[in-house]
Design a protein around this motif. Structure first.
Motif, PDB file in Angstrom:
ATOM      1  N   ASP A 230       2.713  -2.372   9.513  1.00  0.00           N
ATOM      2  CA  ASP A 230       1.793  -2.321   8.384  1.00  0.00           C
ATOM      3  C   ASP A 230       0.912  -3.567   8.377  1.00  0.00           C
ATOM      4  O   ASP A 230      -0.306  -3.492   8.184  1.00  0.00           O
ATOM      5  CB  ASP A 230       2.583  -2.215   7.075  1.00  0.00           C
ATOM      6  CG  ASP A 230       1.671  -2.000   5.869  1.00  0.00           C
ATOM      7  OD1 ASP A 230       1.283  -0.844   5.627  1.00  0.00           O
ATOM      8  OD2 ASP A 230       1.351  -2.998   5.197  1.00  0.00           O
ATOM      9  N   VAL A 234      -2.295  -1.642   9.766  1.00  0.00           N
ATOM     10  CA  VAL A 234      -2.933  -1.060   8.573  1.00  0.00           C
ATOM     11  C   VAL A 234      -3.876  -2.064   7.908  1.00  0.00           C
ATOM     12  O   VAL A 234      -5.004  -1.716   7.535  1.00  0.00           O
ATOM     13  CB  VAL A 234      -1.859  -0.574   7.572  1.00  0.00           C
ATOM     14  CG1 VAL A 234      -2.527  -0.063   6.288  1.00  0.00           C
ATOM     15  CG2 VAL A 234      -1.012   0.522   8.199  1.00  0.00           C
ATOM     16  N   THR A 240      -4.361   4.189   9.267  1.00  0.00           N
ATOM     17  CA  THR A 240      -4.138   4.368   7.836  1.00  0.00           C
ATOM     18  C   THR A 240      -2.634   4.320   7.556  1.00  0.00           C
ATOM     19  O   THR A 240      -1.817   4.544   8.456  1.00  0.00           O
ATOM     20  CB  THR A 240      -4.687   5.713   7.341  1.00  0.00           C
ATOM     21  OG1 THR A 240      -3.924   6.779   7.928  1.00  0.00           O
ATOM     22  CG2 THR A 240      -6.167   5.866   7.710  1.00  0.00           C
ATOM     23  N   ARG A 241      -2.256   4.048   6.314  1.00  0.00           N
ATOM     24  CA  ARG A 241      -0.836   3.989   5.976  1.00  0.00           C
ATOM     25  C   ARG A 241      -0.197   5.376   6.128  1.00  0.00           C
ATOM     26  O   ARG A 241       0.970   5.482   6.512  1.00  0.00           O
ATOM     27  CB  ARG A 241      -0.640   3.443   4.563  1.00  0.00           C
ATOM     28  CG  ARG A 241       0.810   3.145   4.244  1.00  0.00           C
ATOM     29  CD  ARG A 241       0.974   2.166   3.100  1.00  0.00           C
ATOM     30  NE  ARG A 241       0.740   0.784   3.528  1.00  0.00           N
ATOM     31  CZ  ARG A 241      -0.260   0.037   3.111  1.00  0.00           C
ATOM     32  NH1 ARG A 241      -1.138   0.528   2.257  1.00  0.00           N
ATOM     33  NH2 ARG A 241      -0.415  -1.206   3.530  1.00  0.00           N
ATOM     34  N   LEU A 244       0.624   5.803   9.696  1.00  0.00           N
ATOM     35  CA  LEU A 244       1.781   4.976  10.046  1.00  0.00           C
ATOM     36  C   LEU A 244       3.075   5.626   9.575  1.00  0.00           C
ATOM     37  O   LEU A 244       4.077   5.631  10.303  1.00  0.00           O
ATOM     38  CB  LEU A 244       1.634   3.580   9.428  1.00  0.00           C
ATOM     39  CG  LEU A 244       2.809   2.621   9.652  1.00  0.00           C
ATOM     40  CD1 LEU A 244       3.058   2.409  11.138  1.00  0.00           C
ATOM     41  CD2 LEU A 244       2.556   1.279   8.960  1.00  0.00           C
TER      42      LEU A 244
END
Length: 374
Positions: A230, A234, A240-241, A244
């Motif tokens: 992250d 990210v 993008t989260r 992920l």
């Protein structure tokens, strides 16, 4: 390739195909294959490997395969064991990454995963019992193990718990012994990463460097990988989260180490070569750490003061496995279907000689049947 290397390759490729359930489950299956069935080493030495592996960065179960390969077939065995263990997960994850990029969705595998989770609980419980009998050599070590179990359940970081237990045990037994002839000084090995620069353009090399950095500093199990990625991906806008989270999910329901997530993300970032670069980057530090550490483990046993440290770390490692088992049980055994599979798996583990791999398969099939038809 000689017969010993072929044996190493086949054993860890098989484990890589069926190693579901996280590091604790992987190590439990490894103990059955390496110690019980093939007798490559004693359970005591296997415990030493677990203890030392928990103290270095990288995926614990993957590093255990490397240690076992080293013990069986030397330095080449280390690489053969590690590569064959991660290969199935890497290939499966790469295929899923292609499907995800092309079609924007992941296949529905929840019914099968549902049955695997409670089945691995029984496998972990069996390993904790067997390893615990070897690790708990004294009442003091038993007390130390209970303390580590409690603090682990309270959320204390496992590395802090292991190191603290090792130092506490070493000091206690040193004082108790009162007659240490000599203590060899030991310089800790620090890995300094110099990759903390901002990447401006995504390329295969840069994907490799990012995952090399993560592999060099990732402590504990692969489940803390989310926070690392992250921060690295990210926050920089490369992923993008939601993407992920999908990648982490793939690592959870594919066999082998959860770090195979890196293959999925590498493919998302830079295609086929990105997948290769990310996979190589995240696992390379583990090969180097094990290559450096393994020859020192017997020497640690020969040093009285370090033997105390290792005994304490070993019992702490078993306590951490037990904590993982308790937490997984609370998260998994939420309905009668999961409880039925767990009880059936426990019966097979403790009352039969069926391989853990078959228990995984049986659990998966039962999960599918119960989810689909009941």
């Amino acid at each position: 390739m000689n017969n010993t290397l072929k044996e190493v390759a086949l054993v860890f490729f098989k484990l890589g195909c069926f190693a579901f359930g996280g590091p604790a489950a992987h190590i439990a299956m490894m103990e059955d294959e390496i110690v019980v069935k093939r007798k490559w080493m004693t359970r005591d030495y296997f415990l030493d490997l677990i203890g030392t592996t928990n103290l270095i960065p990288g995926p614990n179960s993957t590093e255990m395969t490397m240690h076992c390969g080293y013990e069986r077939a030397g330095k080449v065995g280390l690489f053969v064991a590690g590569i064959t263990f991660v290969l199935p997960a890497t290939v499966i994850t790469a295929i899923l990454a292609y499907l995800y990029v092309e079609y924007g969705a992941l296949p529905q595998v929840e019914p099968f995963v549902f049955g695997i989770k409670p089945a691995v609980l029984a496998i972990i419980a069996s390993a904790v019992l067997k390893l615990g009998k070897k690790a708990i050599k004294t009442t003091e070590l038993a007390i130390l193990g209970i303390i580590v179990l409690v603090v682990s359940l309270l959320g204390v970081n496992e590395i802090i718990a292991l190191l603290s237990a090792g130092v506490l045990g070493m000091l206690y037994f040193y004082i108790k012994e009162k007659s240490i002839k000599g203590i060899n000084s030991i310089s800790p090995l620090f890995f300094s990463s110099g990759l903390g620069f901002t990447l401006t353009k995504l390329s295969t090399l840069k994907v490799f460097l990012v995952f090399l950095k993560v592999g060099a500093i990732l402590y504990g199990s692969g489940y803390v990988l989310f926070a690392y990625l992250d921060a690295e991906l990210v926050t920089r806008g490369w992923l993008t989260r939601a993407e992920l989270i999908d990648a982490i999910a793939v690592g959870q329901f594919t066999p082998g180490p959860v770090l195979s997530t890196s293959t999925f993300i590498g493919y998302q970032l830079s295609g086929f070569y990105g997948a290769l670069a990310a996979t190589a980057g995240i696992f390379l530090p583990s090969f180097l750490f094990v290559l450096i550490l393994n020859p020192f483990i017997p020497k640690m046993r020969n040093s009285k003061i370090l033997r105390y440290f290792l005994d304490a770390v070993n019992v702490a490692a078993v306590a951490v496995m037990l904590a993982v088992l308790i937490i997984m049980s609370k998260e998994t055994l939420l309905e009668w279907k999961a409880i039925v599979i767990a009880l059936g798996s426990a019966f097979l583990v403790f009352k039969s000689k069926i391989s853990p791999i078959w228990i995984i398969i049986i659990g998966s099939i039962l999960g599918y049947i119960l989810m689909r038809f009941l």
